[in-house]
Design a protein around this motif. Structure first.
Motif, PDB file in Angstrom:
ATOM      1  N   SER A   1     -36.358 -59.348 -46.525  1.00  0.00           N
ATOM      2  CA  SER A   1     -36.292 -60.804 -46.728  1.00  0.00           C
ATOM      3  C   SER A   1     -35.144 -61.450 -45.943  1.00  0.00           C
ATOM      4  O   SER A   1     -35.114 -62.660 -45.774  1.00  0.00           O
ATOM      5  N   GLY A   2     -34.222 -60.635 -45.426  1.00  0.00           N
ATOM      6  CA  GLY A   2     -33.117 -61.182 -44.628  1.00  0.00           C
ATOM      7  C   GLY A   2     -33.582 -61.522 -43.219  1.00  0.00           C
ATOM      8  O   GLY A   2     -34.758 -61.340 -42.881  1.00  0.00           O
ATOM      9  N   PRO A   3     -32.658 -61.991 -42.369  1.00  0.00           N
ATOM     10  CA  PRO A   3     -33.019 -62.418 -41.013  1.00  0.00           C
ATOM     11  C   PRO A   3     -33.699 -61.324 -40.179  1.00  0.00           C
ATOM     12  O   PRO A   3     -33.212 -60.196 -40.112  1.00  0.00           O
ATOM     13  N   VAL A   4     -34.827 -61.671 -39.570  1.00  0.00           N
ATOM     14  CA  VAL A   4     -35.565 -60.757 -38.690  1.00  0.00           C
ATOM     15  C   VAL A   4     -35.629 -61.415 -37.313  1.00  0.00           C
ATOM     16  O   VAL A   4     -36.270 -62.459 -37.151  1.00  0.00           O
ATOM     17  N   SER A   5     -34.955 -60.816 -36.333  1.00  0.00           N
ATOM     18  CA  SER A   5     -34.884 -61.425 -34.994  1.00  0.00           C
ATOM     19  C   SER A   5     -36.133 -61.116 -34.182  1.00  0.00           C
ATOM     20  O   SER A   5     -36.519 -59.956 -34.043  1.00  0.00           O
ATOM     21  N   ALA A   6     -36.728 -62.182 -33.632  1.00  0.00           N
ATOM     22  CA  ALA A   6     -37.947 -62.088 -32.831  1.00  0.00           C
ATOM     23  C   ALA A   6     -37.648 -62.670 -31.454  1.00  0.00           C
ATOM     24  O   ALA A   6     -37.309 -63.855 -31.340  1.00  0.00           O
ATOM     25  N   GLU A   7     -37.763 -61.865 -30.428  1.00  0.00           N
ATOM     26  CA  GLU A   7     -37.340 -62.308 -29.094  1.00  0.00           C
ATOM     27  C   GLU A   7     -38.475 -63.004 -28.349  1.00  0.00           C
ATOM     28  O   GLU A   7     -39.645 -62.614 -28.468  1.00  0.00           O
ATOM     29  N   VAL A   8     -38.129 -64.013 -27.551  1.00  0.00           N
ATOM     30  CA  VAL A   8     -39.113 -64.670 -26.690  1.00  0.00           C
ATOM     31  C   VAL A   8     -39.178 -63.919 -25.357  1.00  0.00           C
ATOM     32  O   VAL A   8     -38.236 -63.226 -24.978  1.00  0.00           O
ATOM     33  N   LEU A   9     -40.303 -64.097 -24.667  1.00  0.00           N
ATOM     34  CA  LEU A   9     -40.454 -63.459 -23.352  1.00  0.00           C
ATOM     35  C   LEU A   9     -40.318 -64.460 -22.211  1.00  0.00           C
ATOM     36  O   LEU A   9     -40.035 -64.084 -21.074  1.00  0.00           O
ATOM     37  N   ALA A  10     -40.514 -65.750 -22.507  1.00  0.00           N
ATOM     38  CA  ALA A  10     -40.397 -66.787 -21.474  1.00  0.00           C
ATOM     39  C   ALA A  10     -38.958 -66.839 -20.966  1.00  0.00           C
ATOM     40  O   ALA A  10     -38.020 -66.482 -21.687  1.00  0.00           O
ATOM     41  N   THR A  11     -38.790 -67.285 -19.724  1.00  0.00           N
ATOM     42  CA  THR A  11     -37.440 -67.399 -19.172  1.00  0.00           C
ATOM     43  C   THR A  11     -37.050 -68.863 -18.918  1.00  0.00           C
ATOM     44  O   THR A  11     -35.911 -69.140 -18.523  1.00  0.00           O
ATOM     45  N   ASP A  12     -37.977 -69.801 -19.145  1.00  0.00           N
ATOM     46  CA  ASP A  12     -37.653 -71.222 -19.021  1.00  0.00           C
ATOM     47  C   ASP A  12     -37.600 -71.831 -20.423  1.00  0.00           C
ATOM     48  O   ASP A  12     -38.279 -71.364 -21.345  1.00  0.00           O
ATOM     49  N   ALA A  13     -36.787 -72.885 -20.569  1.00  0.00           N
ATOM     50  CA  ALA A  13     -36.530 -73.450 -21.904  1.00  0.00           C
ATOM     51  C   ALA A  13     -37.827 -73.934 -22.566  1.00  0.00           C
ATOM     52  O   ALA A  13     -38.038 -73.709 -23.763  1.00  0.00           O
ATOM     53  N   LYS A  14     -38.709 -74.566 -21.761  1.00  0.00           N
ATOM     54  CA  LYS A  14     -39.948 -75.106 -22.346  1.00  0.00           C
ATOM     55  C   LYS A  14     -40.808 -73.964 -22.908  1.00  0.00           C
ATOM     56  O   LYS A  14     -41.295 -74.018 -24.033  1.00  0.00           O
ATOM     57  N   GLY A  15     -40.957 -72.920 -22.104  1.00  0.00           N
ATOM     58  CA  GLY A  15     -41.743 -71.758 -22.540  1.00  0.00           C
ATOM     59  C   GLY A  15     -41.104 -71.075 -23.744  1.00  0.00           C
ATOM     60  O   GLY A  15     -41.794 -70.641 -24.672  1.00  0.00           O
ATOM     61  N   MET A  16     -39.767 -71.006 -23.734  1.00  0.00           N
ATOM     62  CA  MET A  16     -39.064 -70.385 -24.875  1.00  0.00           C
ATOM     63  C   MET A  16     -39.344 -71.160 -26.157  1.00  0.00           C
ATOM     64  O   MET A  16     -39.569 -70.565 -27.213  1.00  0.00           O
ATOM     65  N   LEU A  17     -39.343 -72.496 -26.042  1.00  0.00           N
ATOM     66  CA  LEU A  17     -39.552 -73.310 -27.245  1.00  0.00           C
ATOM     67  C   LEU A  17     -40.964 -73.141 -27.783  1.00  0.00           C
ATOM     68  O   LEU A  17     -41.168 -73.066 -29.003  1.00  0.00           O
ATOM     69  N   THR A  18     -41.943 -73.037 -26.876  1.00  0.00           N
ATOM     70  CA  THR A  18     -43.328 -72.818 -27.321  1.00  0.00           C
ATOM     71  C   THR A  18     -43.423 -71.498 -28.074  1.00  0.00           C
ATOM     72  O   THR A  18     -43.961 -71.435 -29.189  1.00  0.00           O
ATOM     73  N   GLU A  19     -42.898 -70.440 -27.473  1.00  0.00           N
ATOM     74  CA  GLU A  19     -42.941 -69.120 -28.124  1.00  0.00           C
ATOM     75  C   GLU A  19     -42.133 -69.128 -29.423  1.00  0.00           C
ATOM     76  O   GLU A  19     -42.539 -68.518 -30.420  1.00  0.00           O
ATOM     77  N   ALA A  20     -41.005 -69.794 -29.395  1.00  0.00           N
ATOM     78  CA  ALA A  20     -40.126 -69.824 -30.577  1.00  0.00           C
ATOM     79  C   ALA A  20     -40.847 -70.437 -31.763  1.00  0.00           C
ATOM     80  O   ALA A  20     -40.773 -69.915 -32.884  1.00  0.00           O
ATOM     81  N   ARG A  21     -41.568 -71.528 -31.520  1.00  0.00           N
ATOM     82  CA  ARG A  21     -42.249 -72.208 -32.642  1.00  0.00           C
ATOM     83  C   ARG A  21     -43.370 -71.339 -33.194  1.00  0.00           C
ATOM     84  O   ARG A  21     -43.607 -71.313 -34.402  1.00  0.00           O
ATOM     85  N   GLU A  22     -44.054 -70.597 -32.289  1.00  0.00           N
ATOM     86  CA  GLU A  22     -45.111 -69.673 -32.764  1.00  0.00           C
ATOM     87  C   GLU A  22     -44.495 -68.572 -33.629  1.00  0.00           C
ATOM     88  O   GLU A  22     -44.980 -68.252 -34.709  1.00  0.00           O
ATOM     89  N   ARG A  23     -43.403 -67.988 -33.123  1.00  0.00           N
ATOM     90  CA  ARG A  23     -42.778 -66.875 -33.859  1.00  0.00           C
ATOM     91  C   ARG A  23     -42.154 -67.370 -35.173  1.00  0.00           C
ATOM     92  O   ARG A  23     -42.231 -66.691 -36.202  1.00  0.00           O
ATOM     93  N   ALA A  24     -41.564 -68.567 -35.154  1.00  0.00           N
ATOM     94  CA  ALA A  24     -40.915 -69.096 -36.366  1.00  0.00           C
ATOM     95  C   ALA A  24     -41.933 -69.354 -37.473  1.00  0.00           C
ATOM     96  O   ALA A  24     -41.599 -69.316 -38.662  1.00  0.00           O
ATOM     97  N   ALA A  25     -43.205 -69.593 -37.074  1.00  0.00           N
ATOM     98  CA  ALA A  25     -44.253 -69.876 -38.076  1.00  0.00           C
ATOM     99  C   ALA A  25     -44.702 -68.598 -38.789  1.00  0.00           C
ATOM    100  O   ALA A  25     -45.397 -68.661 -39.806  1.00  0.00           O
TER     101      ALA A  25
END
Ligand code: E4P
Length: 216
Positions: A51-75
């Motif tokens: 239940s504690g923090p679980v780190s999920a890494e993005v694969l994109a290297t540009d900020a826009k792509g990172m944010l897209t992946e981040a929102r998917e993983r955060a969900a």
């Protein structure tokens, strides 16, 4: 001090969780590749155990792509923390996510100014890789001390997460240096409760007792 396990292997995560002292999990693309599983699916499985923090890494290297992946993983689960590289693009994504209330773990940190910048951007965690610094004949622990001092000088709330830990001495040095968190492979965690004198002493206690009172 918080203890995370650095793995994407479910058996290791379950075993570490059963110890009762596990606070979180870090994963990265290499660890997922080693398991040969779907990243999102594995994150969901991990979040069912921890239940504690679980780190999920993005694969994109540009900020826009990172944010897209981040929102998917955060969900995937409320305890997902988005792992971003400590680059200029990662910094932009970190700030945007912090403004949205999404926690980040800024990874691949190899020098103290990366840690200063990501703290300014509101990172939840910063991950200096001490083992990889030692691998190139430099001093990983020096980076931990420098980040600790910078964060304490200015009261930054970003947690110092010591990563790339290879042996118990790394863990001890990080604890003494005031790292807030360490992420550790299972085989190293398993060494933390080992001492030959503990084994010898335990054996002797049992033998002495049995000699006096018989085995019961
Ligand atoms: C941290 O989050 C990383 O996954 C990890 O600690 C890297 O460790 P390594 O240098 O042993 O691969």
């Amino acid at each position: 001090m918080d203890l995370y396990i650095d793995t994407a292997n479910l058996d290791e995560i379950k075993q570490a969780h059963d110890l009762g002292v596990l606070d979180g999990v870090t994963t990265n693309p290499s660890l997922i590749a080693k398991e040969g599983v779907d990243y999102a699916q594995r994150l969901a499985e991990i979040c069912e155990i921890v239940s504690g923090p679980v780190s999920a890494e993005v694969l994109a290297t540009d900020a826009k792509g990172m944010l897209t992946e981040a929102r998917e993983r955060a969900a995937i689960a409320p305890n997902i923390v988005i792992k971003l590289p400590s680059t200029i693009e990662g910094l932009k994504a970190c700030k945007a996510l912090a403004d949205e209330g999404v926690r980040t773990n800024m990874t691949l940190c190899f020098q103290p100014l990366q840690a200063l910048m990501v703290a300014k951007a509101g990172a939840f965690l910063v991950s200096p890789f001490i083992g990889r610094i030692d691998d190139v004949a430099q001093d990983g622990m020096e980076l931990i001390h420098q980040i600790r001092q910078i964060y304490d000088n200015f009261g930054y709330q970003t947690k110092l997460l010591a990563a790339s830990i290879r042996h118990p001495k790394h863990m001890l040095d990080c604890a003494l240096a005031g790292a807030d968190v360490a992420t550790v492979p299972f085989k190293v965690i398993a060494q933390f409760m080992q001492h030959p004198l503990t084994d010898v002493g335990l054996k002797r206690f049992i033998e002495d007792y049995q000699k006096a009172f018989g085995s019961q």
